[in-house]
Design a protein around this motif. Structure first.
Motif, short mmCIF file in Angstrom:
data_model
loop_
_atom_site.label_atom_id
_atom_site.label_comp_id
_atom_site.label_asym_id
_atom_site.label_seq_id
_atom_site.Cartn_x
_atom_site.Cartn_y
_atom_site.Cartn_z
N ALA A 158 14.24 -6.54 17.16
CA ALA A 158 13.07 -5.74 17.51
C ALA A 158 11.80 -6.42 17.00
CB ALA A 158 13.17 -4.33 16.92
N THR A 159 10.68 -5.99 17.57
CA THR A 159 9.36 -6.42 17.13
C THR A 159 8.64 -5.22 16.55
OG1 THR A 159 9.19 -8.14 18.82
CG2 THR A 159 7.14 -7.35 17.87
N ALA A 160 7.95 -5.42 15.43
CA ALA A 160 7.10 -4.39 14.84
C ALA A 160 5.72 -4.98 14.62
CB ALA A 160 7.68 -3.87 13.53
N THR A 161 4.69 -4.18 14.91
CA THR A 161 3.32 -4.65 14.80
C THR A 161 2.43 -3.49 14.41
OG1 THR A 161 1.55 -5.84 15.98
CG2 THR A 161 2.87 -4.29 17.26
N THR A 162 1.11 -3.72 14.40
CA THR A 162 0.15 -2.66 14.13
C THR A 162 -0.79 -2.54 15.32
OG1 THR A 162 -1.27 -4.25 12.95
CG2 THR A 162 0.24 -2.91 11.64
N GLN A 163 -1.30 -1.33 15.53
CA GLN A 163 -2.11 -1.07 16.71
C GLN A 163 -3.40 -1.88 16.71
OE1 GLN A 163 -4.25 2.64 16.98
NE2 GLN A 163 -3.67 2.91 19.13
N THR A 164 -3.96 -2.11 15.55
CA THR A 164 -5.23 -2.83 15.43
C THR A 164 -5.29 -3.47 14.06
OG1 THR A 164 -7.63 -2.60 15.70
CG2 THR A 164 -6.48 -0.83 14.53
N ALA A 165 -6.39 -4.14 13.78
CA ALA A 165 -6.57 -4.73 12.46
C ALA A 165 -6.67 -3.63 11.40
CB ALA A 165 -7.83 -5.59 12.44
N GLU A 166 -6.07 -3.88 10.25
CA GLU A 166 -6.23 -2.97 9.11
C GLU A 166 -7.49 -3.39 8.35
OE1 GLU A 166 -6.15 0.03 7.64
OE2 GLU A 166 -4.00 -0.07 8.07
N ARG A 167 -8.26 -2.40 7.90
CA ARG A 167 -9.51 -2.68 7.20
C ARG A 167 -9.45 -2.14 5.78
NH1 ARG A 167 -10.27 -2.20 12.50
NH2 ARG A 167 -11.92 -3.40 13.53
N ALA A 168 -9.80 -2.99 4.83
CA ALA A 168 -9.90 -2.57 3.43
C ALA A 168 -11.38 -2.60 3.05
CB ALA A 168 -9.10 -3.50 2.53
N TYR A 169 -11.92 -1.41 2.73
CA TYR A 169 -13.34 -1.26 2.47
C TYR A 169 -13.64 -1.32 0.97
CZ TYR A 169 -13.63 0.26 7.35
OH TYR A 169 -13.54 0.31 8.72
N ARG A 170 -14.92 -1.36 0.67
CA ARG A 170 -15.40 -1.39 -0.70
C ARG A 170 -14.78 -0.26 -1.51
NH1 ARG A 170 -19.86 1.46 -2.87
NH2 ARG A 170 -20.74 0.52 -4.77
N SER A 171 -14.34 -0.58 -2.71
CA SER A 171 -13.74 0.40 -3.60
C SER A 171 -14.52 0.43 -4.90
CB SER A 171 -12.28 0.05 -3.89
OG SER A 171 -11.76 0.92 -4.88
N THR A 172 -14.86 1.64 -5.35
CA THR A 172 -15.53 1.81 -6.63
C THR A 172 -14.56 2.26 -7.71
OG1 THR A 172 -16.12 4.09 -6.05
CG2 THR A 172 -17.73 2.36 -5.54
N SER A 173 -13.28 2.38 -7.33
CA SER A 173 -12.26 2.79 -8.29
C SER A 173 -11.11 1.79 -8.24
CB SER A 173 -11.79 4.21 -7.99
OG SER A 173 -11.32 4.33 -6.66
N GLY A 174 -9.90 2.26 -8.18
CA GLY A 174 -8.74 1.37 -8.15
C GLY A 174 -8.47 0.85 -6.76
N PRO A 175 -7.39 0.08 -6.59
CA PRO A 175 -7.08 -0.51 -5.29
C PRO A 175 -6.41 0.48 -4.34
CG PRO A 175 -5.41 -1.11 -6.88
CD PRO A 175 -6.44 -0.34 -7.65
N ALA A 176 -6.52 0.20 -3.06
CA ALA A 176 -5.64 0.82 -2.06
C ALA A 176 -4.28 0.15 -2.15
CB ALA A 176 -6.24 0.67 -0.67
N ARG A 177 -3.24 0.88 -1.75
CA ARG A 177 -1.88 0.35 -1.87
C ARG A 177 -1.15 0.47 -0.53
NH1 ARG A 177 -1.17 -0.55 -7.23
NH2 ARG A 177 -2.47 0.70 -8.64
N VAL A 178 -0.51 -0.63 -0.15
CA VAL A 178 0.25 -0.68 1.10
C VAL A 178 1.64 -1.20 0.78
CG1 VAL A 178 0.44 -1.71 3.39
CG2 VAL A 178 -1.81 -1.07 2.50
N CYS A 179 2.65 -0.52 1.31
CA CYS A 179 4.04 -0.93 1.13
C CYS A 179 4.70 -1.05 2.49
CB CYS A 179 4.79 0.10 0.28
SG CYS A 179 6.53 -0.30 0.02
N VAL A 180 5.32 -2.21 2.76
CA VAL A 180 6.06 -2.44 4.00
C VAL A 180 7.50 -2.77 3.63
CG1 VAL A 180 6.25 -3.86 6.08
CG2 VAL A 180 3.98 -3.32 5.13
N ASP A 181 8.43 -2.01 4.19
CA ASP A 181 9.85 -2.16 3.85
C ASP A 181 10.63 -2.36 5.15
OD1 ASP A 181 12.38 -2.14 2.78
OD2 ASP A 181 12.14 -0.26 1.70
N LEU A 182 11.18 -3.55 5.35
CA LEU A 182 11.90 -3.89 6.57
C LEU A 182 13.35 -4.21 6.22
CD1 LEU A 182 9.24 -6.39 7.99
CD2 LEU A 182 9.36 -3.92 8.38
N THR A 183 14.28 -3.50 6.85
CA THR A 183 15.70 -3.72 6.62
C THR A 183 16.37 -4.09 7.94
OG1 THR A 183 15.70 -2.07 4.84
CG2 THR A 183 17.83 -2.69 5.75
N VAL A 184 17.06 -5.23 7.95
CA VAL A 184 17.67 -5.76 9.17
C VAL A 184 19.18 -5.87 8.95
CG1 VAL A 184 17.61 -7.61 10.88
CG2 VAL A 184 15.56 -7.09 9.54
#
Length: 272
Positions: A79-105
């Motif tokens: 299979a193919t997996a993708t995202t609908q559009t570009a992901e955007r990470a904007y200015r942060s005045t606190s901690g980081p944003a967090r992204v987790c991708v888990d792929l099991t084949v």
């Protein structure tokens, strides 16, 4: 109430999306589809060449946001997996944003993980972890691309924090561990860092005959304004790309994917 009353904390974006695919009577079908919060997954194609498209309805990420995508493929499923559009990470005045991708084949399966680019804006903070677990004789094609601001809008990125971790395992044994730390120093350290480029990408393919793709891949590294280098070792093909802008990088990526996907078209959401 005083003029200095504490403000309520801003609401944070949370999203989780997961899909599993398996073979039923020789055809690929959906096993589980789960989504929560700002993360969604749609399947415009599910059959001989299934495709899963993830999207973040919050419109982007900033400090304290979290996003989780997961794909589980059963034995023999490709299979193919993708995202609908570009992901955007904007200015942060606190901690980081967090992204987790888990792929099991599953055994004898295959996944193309082809997210569109991540755009980092000035003062963005992002922690991302991608874990791929391969069964026996399974393989994968993995893409990650980063763009620093939008050149057409005159944006520049002077300060950024990206901690990115990609790992591929089979039977608990790491096949690939690729950490990336992008800081202000990386932007200004000359040839030891990004050397002034605004966009870069990494493409990895885990397949037994990886070395057979090396020379053909090098021959298609022809996009003006894009620097690239490829290598192959022990069933792993690695490609690094750097460019002055995201658009020529995207064209070069498309050319490379056309070769590595053996002529299969890009996901339609890429809109090339």
């Amino acid at each position: 109430m005083t003029a200095h009353s504490a403000l309520a904390p801003m609401q944070r974006s949370r999203g989780e999306a997961m899909v599993s695919l398996g073979l039923r009577s020789g055809a690929v079908g959906i096993g589980v589809l789960r989504q929560k919060g700002s993360a969604k997954v749609i399947l415009p194609h599910c059959g001989a060449d299934p495709e899963a498209v993830f999207l973040n309805t919050s419109g982007g990420l900033t400090g304290g946001d979290s996003l989780s995508y997961a794909v589980q493929l059963g034995e023999g499923v490709a299979a193919t997996a993708t995202t609908q559009t570009a992901e955007r990470a904007y200015r942060s005045t606190s901690g980081p944003a967090r992204v987790c991708v888990d792929l099991t084949v599953g055994p004898n399966g295959w996944i193309d993980w082809l997210p569109q680019e991540t755009i980092l804006f000035d003062q963005a903070k992002l922690d991302r972890r991608t874990l791929v677990t391969l069964g026996a004789n399974a393989g994968c094609l993995l893409l990650e691309s980063i763009v620093l601001g939008r050149a057409a809008m005159g944006e520049t990125v002077a300060t950024v924090l990206l901690r990115d971790w990609r790992e591929v395992r089979r039977g608990g044994v790491p096949l690939l561990v690729e950490p990336l730390s992008l800081t202000q120093g990386s932007l200004t350290s000359g040839v030891a860092g990004l050397d002034g480029v605004r966009a870069f990408a990494s493409l990895v393919m885990i397949v037994p005959d990886a070395a057979d793709f090396l020379d053909p891949l090098r021959k298609v590294l022809t996009e003006p304004g894009v620097r690239g280098a490829a290598s192959a070792l022990d069933g792993r093909l690695m490609l690094r790309l750097m460019a002055s802008d995201g658009w020529p990088l995207r064209r070069q990526i498309a050319r490379c994917l056309g070769l590595l996907r053996r002529g299969r078209p890009l996901p339609r959401v890429w809109q090339m």
